[in-house]
Design a protein around this motif. Structure first.
Motif, PDB file in Angstrom:
ATOM      1  N   LEU A  36       0.869   0.047   2.085  1.00 18.22           N
ATOM      2  CA  LEU A  36       0.750   1.497   1.957  1.00 18.22           C
ATOM      3  C   LEU A  36       0.128   1.808   0.599  1.00 18.22           C
ATOM      4  O   LEU A  36       0.569   1.290  -0.424  1.00 18.22           O
ATOM      5  CB  LEU A  36       2.120   2.163   2.046  1.00 18.22           C
ATOM      6  N   ARG A  37      -0.885   2.671   0.616  1.00 20.36           N
ATOM      7  CA  ARG A  37      -1.535   3.056  -0.634  1.00 20.36           C
ATOM      8  C   ARG A  37      -1.469   4.578  -0.779  1.00 20.36           C
ATOM      9  O   ARG A  37      -2.274   5.307  -0.195  1.00 20.36           O
ATOM     10  CB  ARG A  37      -2.976   2.563  -0.643  1.00 20.36           C
ATOM     11  N   PRO A  38      -0.520   5.101  -1.555  1.00 17.28           N
ATOM     12  CA  PRO A  38      -0.406   6.547  -1.751  1.00 17.28           C
ATOM     13  C   PRO A  38      -1.422   7.028  -2.786  1.00 17.28           C
ATOM     14  O   PRO A  38      -1.432   6.556  -3.925  1.00 17.28           O
ATOM     15  CB  PRO A  38       1.029   6.723  -2.253  1.00 17.28           C
ATOM     16  N   LEU A  39      -2.258   7.989  -2.402  1.00 18.63           N
ATOM     17  CA  LEU A  39      -3.344   8.453  -3.261  1.00 18.63           C
ATOM     18  C   LEU A  39      -3.269   9.963  -3.458  1.00 18.63           C
ATOM     19  O   LEU A  39      -2.840  10.697  -2.565  1.00 18.63           O
ATOM     20  CB  LEU A  39      -4.702   8.085  -2.660  1.00 18.63           C
ATOM     21  N   ALA A  40      -3.709  10.407  -4.613  1.00 21.31           N
ATOM     22  CA  ALA A  40      -3.736  11.842  -4.909  1.00 21.31           C
ATOM     23  C   ALA A  40      -4.695  12.068  -6.069  1.00 21.31           C
ATOM     24  O   ALA A  40      -5.368  11.141  -6.536  1.00 21.31           O
ATOM     25  CB  ALA A  40      -2.336  12.348  -5.240  1.00 21.31           C
ATOM     26  N   SER A  41      -4.747  13.308  -6.544  1.00 13.93           N
ATOM     27  CA  SER A  41      -5.631  13.642  -7.656  1.00 13.93           C
ATOM     28  C   SER A  41      -5.102  13.036  -8.961  1.00 13.93           C
ATOM     29  O   SER A  41      -3.955  12.577  -9.028  1.00 13.93           O
ATOM     30  CB  SER A  41      -5.747  15.160  -7.811  1.00 13.93           C
ATOM     31  N   ALA A  42      -5.931  13.084  -9.987  1.00 13.52           N
ATOM     32  CA  ALA A  42      -5.566  12.474 -11.273  1.00 13.52           C
ATOM     33  C   ALA A  42      -4.270  13.057 -11.834  1.00 13.52           C
ATOM     34  O   ALA A  42      -3.487  12.339 -12.470  1.00 13.52           O
ATOM     35  CB  ALA A  42      -6.711  12.663 -12.270  1.00 13.52           C
ATOM     36  N   ARG A  43      -4.025  14.344 -11.600  1.00  9.50           N
ATOM     37  CA  ARG A  43      -2.827  14.956 -12.175  1.00  9.50           C
ATOM     38  C   ARG A  43      -1.529  14.449 -11.529  1.00  9.50           C
ATOM     39  O   ARG A  43      -0.445  14.632 -12.077  1.00  9.50           O
ATOM     40  CB  ARG A  43      -2.899  16.481 -12.061  1.00  9.50           C
ATOM     41  N   SER A  44      -1.640  13.830 -10.347  1.00 13.11           N
ATOM     42  CA  SER A  44      -0.440  13.314  -9.673  1.00 13.11           C
ATOM     43  C   SER A  44      -0.258  11.816  -9.866  1.00 13.11           C
ATOM     44  O   SER A  44       0.730  11.241  -9.392  1.00 13.11           O
ATOM     45  CB  SER A  44      -0.502  13.622  -8.172  1.00 13.11           C
ATOM     46  N   VAL A  45      -1.204  11.174 -10.534  1.00 12.16           N
ATOM     47  CA  VAL A  45      -1.096   9.729 -10.766  1.00 12.16           C
ATOM     48  C   VAL A  45       0.170   9.427 -11.564  1.00 12.16           C
ATOM     49  O   VAL A  45       0.482  10.106 -12.549  1.00 12.16           O
ATOM     50  CB  VAL A  45      -2.346   9.206 -11.514  1.00 12.16           C
ATOM     51  N   GLY A  46       0.899   8.424 -11.107  1.00 12.99           N
ATOM     52  CA  GLY A  46       2.141   8.057 -11.765  1.00 12.99           C
ATOM     53  C   GLY A  46       3.378   8.610 -11.096  1.00 12.99           C
ATOM     54  O   GLY A  46       4.484   8.122 -11.323  1.00 12.99           O
ATOM     55  N   HIS A  47       3.190   9.653 -10.270  1.00  8.61           N
ATOM     56  CA  HIS A  47       4.326  10.148  -9.491  1.00  8.61           C
ATOM     57  C   HIS A  47       4.767   9.060  -8.520  1.00  8.61           C
ATOM     58  O   HIS A  47       3.995   8.162  -8.170  1.00  8.61           O
ATOM     59  CB  HIS A  47       3.931  11.402  -8.709  1.00  8.61           C
ATOM     60  N   GLN A  48       5.984   9.165  -8.060  1.00 12.17           N
ATOM     61  CA  GLN A  48       6.503   8.147  -7.158  1.00 12.17           C
ATOM     62  C   GLN A  48       6.871   8.744  -5.801  1.00 12.17           C
ATOM     63  O   GLN A  48       7.335   9.889  -5.724  1.00 12.17           O
ATOM     64  CB  GLN A  48       7.718   7.454  -7.772  1.00 12.17           C
ATOM     65  N   VAL A  49       6.629   7.966  -4.754  1.00 10.97           N
ATOM     66  CA  VAL A  49       7.008   8.347  -3.397  1.00 10.97           C
ATOM     67  C   VAL A  49       7.782   7.183  -2.784  1.00 10.97           C
ATOM     68  O   VAL A  49       7.664   6.032  -3.236  1.00 10.97           O
ATOM     69  CB  VAL A  49       5.778   8.689  -2.528  1.00 10.97           C
ATOM     70  N   THR A  50       8.567   7.494  -1.775  1.00 11.33           N
ATOM     71  CA  THR A  50       9.378   6.466  -1.121  1.00 11.33           C
ATOM     72  C   THR A  50       8.951   6.295   0.321  1.00 11.33           C
ATOM     73  O   THR A  50       8.717   7.277   1.036  1.00 11.33           O
ATOM     74  CB  THR A  50      10.870   6.844  -1.176  1.00 11.33           C
ATOM     75  N   PHE A  51       8.849   5.036   0.740  1.00 14.86           N
ATOM     76  CA  PHE A  51       8.493   4.726   2.124  1.00 14.86           C
ATOM     77  C   PHE A  51       9.288   3.506   2.562  1.00 14.86           C
ATOM     78  O   PHE A  51       9.198   2.445   1.943  1.00 14.86           O
ATOM     79  CB  PHE A  51       6.986   4.452   2.229  1.00 14.86           C
ATOM     80  N   LYS A  52      10.087   3.688   3.608  1.00 11.02           N
ATOM     81  CA  LYS A  52      10.929   2.619   4.155  1.00 11.02           C
ATOM     82  C   LYS A  52      11.783   1.962   3.068  1.00 11.02           C
ATOM     83  O   LYS A  52      11.892   0.729   2.994  1.00 11.02           O
ATOM     84  CB  LYS A  52      10.069   1.574   4.880  1.00 11.02           C
ATOM     85  N   GLY A  53      12.355   2.790   2.221  1.00  8.25           N
ATOM     86  CA  GLY A  53      13.278   2.297   1.205  1.00  8.25           C
ATOM     87  C   GLY A  53      12.626   1.711  -0.027  1.00  8.25           C
ATOM     88  O   GLY A  53      13.321   1.304  -0.967  1.00  8.25           O
ATOM     89  N   LYS A  54      11.305   1.683  -0.056  1.00  9.92           N
ATOM     90  CA  LYS A  54      10.591   1.117  -1.197  1.00  9.92           C
ATOM     91  C   LYS A  54       9.887   2.228  -1.963  1.00  9.92           C
ATOM     92  O   LYS A  54       9.358   3.164  -1.375  1.00  9.92           O
ATOM     93  CB  LYS A  54       9.576   0.081  -0.716  1.00  9.92           C
ATOM     94  N   THR A  55       9.885   2.125  -3.276  1.00 12.80           N
ATOM     95  CA  THR A  55       9.240   3.133  -4.114  1.00 12.80           C
ATOM     96  C   THR A  55       7.819   2.711  -4.455  1.00 12.80           C
ATOM     97  O   THR A  55       7.574   1.562  -4.841  1.00 12.80           O
ATOM     98  CB  THR A  55      10.037   3.343  -5.418  1.00 12.80           C
ATOM     99  N   TYR A  56       6.900   3.659  -4.299  1.00 11.08           N
ATOM    100  CA  TYR A  56       5.481   3.415  -4.584  1.00 11.08           C
ATOM    101  C   TYR A  56       5.005   4.391  -5.660  1.00 11.08           C
ATOM    102  O   TYR A  56       5.426   5.545  -5.698  1.00 11.08           O
ATOM    103  CB  TYR A  56       4.618   3.619  -3.335  1.00 11.08           C
ATOM    104  N   THR A  57       4.115   3.913  -6.506  1.00  9.80           N
ATOM    105  CA  THR A  57       3.521   4.767  -7.528  1.00  9.80           C
ATOM    106  C   THR A  57       2.194   5.308  -7.036  1.00  9.80           C
ATOM    107  O   THR A  57       1.349   4.547  -6.532  1.00  9.80           O
ATOM    108  CB  THR A  57       3.309   3.990  -8.836  1.00  9.80           C
ATOM    109  N   VAL A  58       1.997   6.600  -7.158  1.00 12.27           N
ATOM    110  CA  VAL A  58       0.780   7.248  -6.679  1.00 12.27           C
ATOM    111  C   VAL A  58      -0.414   6.822  -7.526  1.00 12.27           C
ATOM    112  O   VAL A  58      -0.350   6.825  -8.764  1.00 12.27           O
ATOM    113  CB  VAL A  58       0.938   8.783  -6.716  1.00 12.27           C
ATOM    114  N   GLN A  59      -1.498   6.456  -6.843  1.00  9.15           N
ATOM    115  CA  GLN A  59      -2.733   6.065  -7.502  1.00  9.15           C
ATOM    116  C   GLN A  59      -3.768   7.179  -7.360  1.00  9.15           C
ATOM    117  O   GLN A  59      -3.647   8.047  -6.493  1.00  9.15           O
ATOM    118  CB  GLN A  59      -3.290   4.784  -6.871  1.00  9.15           C
ATOM    119  N   GLU A  60      -4.798   7.130  -8.183  1.00 10.76           N
ATOM    120  CA  GLU A  60      -5.836   8.150  -8.107  1.00 10.76           C
ATOM    121  C   GLU A  60      -6.751   7.899  -6.904  1.00 10.76           C
ATOM    122  O   GLU A  60      -7.131   6.755  -6.625  1.00 10.76           O
ATOM    123  CB  GLU A  60      -6.674   8.187  -9.371  1.00 10.76           C
TER     124      GLU A  60
END
Length: 345
Positions: A36-60
């Protein structure tokens, strides 16, 4: 036992209202996600999201972020899709786009799986999700169009604020709280955030969604006209729409009147709707039973009720259609398209 094939999935706009629902839907429906690759704008980079119990860091969301991706689900605004969707396709991804950027391009399939899944295979890298208000209407009208043909549609919508994103959701909460506390409401978002003039949405109804076109209809209303014709593959259908924003968080409601090409039997109409994929009929006037936005919120189905023959037109049919605009109207429809592609591989 044969091992299930996994697919690398990118969600663009993952921190937004629809992006979050895309993640939730992928998880709830157990889509075969490898990476899973969570993507968003530069201002959201570093935010974290959870998927199936695992935490992912948002990339640009940049072109390079799509390397090795099989499916890219986009919900980050039309300008982002126009810039990055072709870059994702170049890197081998199939893009399922929730914006209006590509919907009316002849070479891009505009798909609601319950209605025109056969169009998915005709893609050239990009598949478009229709507008939320269009999706629920065509899901309900599909069996009627197949059986009798549709000559004319008159639709009035009562649309939730979530259709305008998280800022509109927050605005309804803030205005409601302020008014109940005896304070003035401060409109800053609706009807269209980019415009100079805004109106209170709490305890109000705003008869404008998106900007006005030269013909006096809003862009949202014209989406319903043009997208419905494309999805049904029938430019002869006459459609007129009025789209209204109401103070509801989730769930669009629609009053839909259709004139069929052939005479219809009302009992058969009910039967067709009850057996239609993705449709749930809730219709018992004697018990005051009909679908409401609170029933649809958080649900996958499109609900239909108030089914009745018109009093004056022999082929006129009225119905009330309700669906969760962020789920079936956006995130769920996108995931269903990806699911259909996985099953057909």
């Amino acid at each position: 036992m044969e091992r299930k094939k996994l697919y690398n999935v990118a969600v663009v706009g993952v921190t937004g209202a629809v992006g979050q629902k895309m993640l939730e839907t992928l998880e709830k429906r157990d889509f075969p996600v490898g990476e899973l690759r969570p993507l968003a704008s530069a201002r959201s980079v570093g935010h974290q999201v959870t998927f199936k119990g695992k935490t992912y860091t948002v990339q640009e969301a940049v072109p390079e972020a799509f390397a090795g991706i099989d499916f890219a689900l986009f919900s980050a605004g039309g300008s982002v899709s126009e810039k990055l969707a072709p870059a994702a396709v170049e890197r081998g991804a199939v893009v399922i786009d929730n914006t209006s950027a590509f919907r009316m391009l002849p070479e891009v399939p505009l798909v609601v799986p319950e209605v025109n899944a056969h169009m998915i295979s005709q893609h050239s890298g990009i598949i478009a999700n229709p507008n939320c208000s269009t999706i629920q209407m065509v899901v309900a009208l599909k069996p009627i169009h197949d059986a009798y043909g549709i000559e004319r549609i008159i639709v009035s919508t009562y649309q939730a604020v979530s259709g305008s994103g998280q800022a509109a959701i927050d605005e309804l909460s803030e205005q409601t709280r302020a008014i109940l506390d005896g304070q003035p409401a401060e409109p800053k978002v609706l009807p269209v955030k980019s415009l100079k003039k805004h109106y209170q949405i709490a305890f109000n109804a705003i008869p404008q969604i998106d900007v006005f076109e030269e013909n006096g209809f809003t862009r949202e209303e014209m989406k319903m006209v043009n997208e419905t014709r494309k999805i049904f593959g029938d430019d002869s259908i006459q459609i007129t729409s009025t789209c209204v924003r109401i103070p509801v968080f989730y769930g669009h409601s629609e009053s839909v009147y259709v004139e069929t090409r052939k005479p219809f039997d009302l009992t058969e109409v009910r039967s067709l709707l009850e057996s239609a994929s993705g449709v749930k009929v809730i219709d018992n006037p004697a018990e005051q039973t009909y679908p409401m936005a609170i029933d649809a919120a958080g649900q996958y189905d499109t609900y239909v009720g108030r089914i009745r023959r018109d009093l004056f037109h022999p082929r006129g049919l009225n119905m009330w259609i309700v669906s969760d605009n962020v789920l079936k109207g956006a995130a769920l429809n996108a995931v269903q398209i990806a699911e259909h592609m996985v099953k057909s591989k």
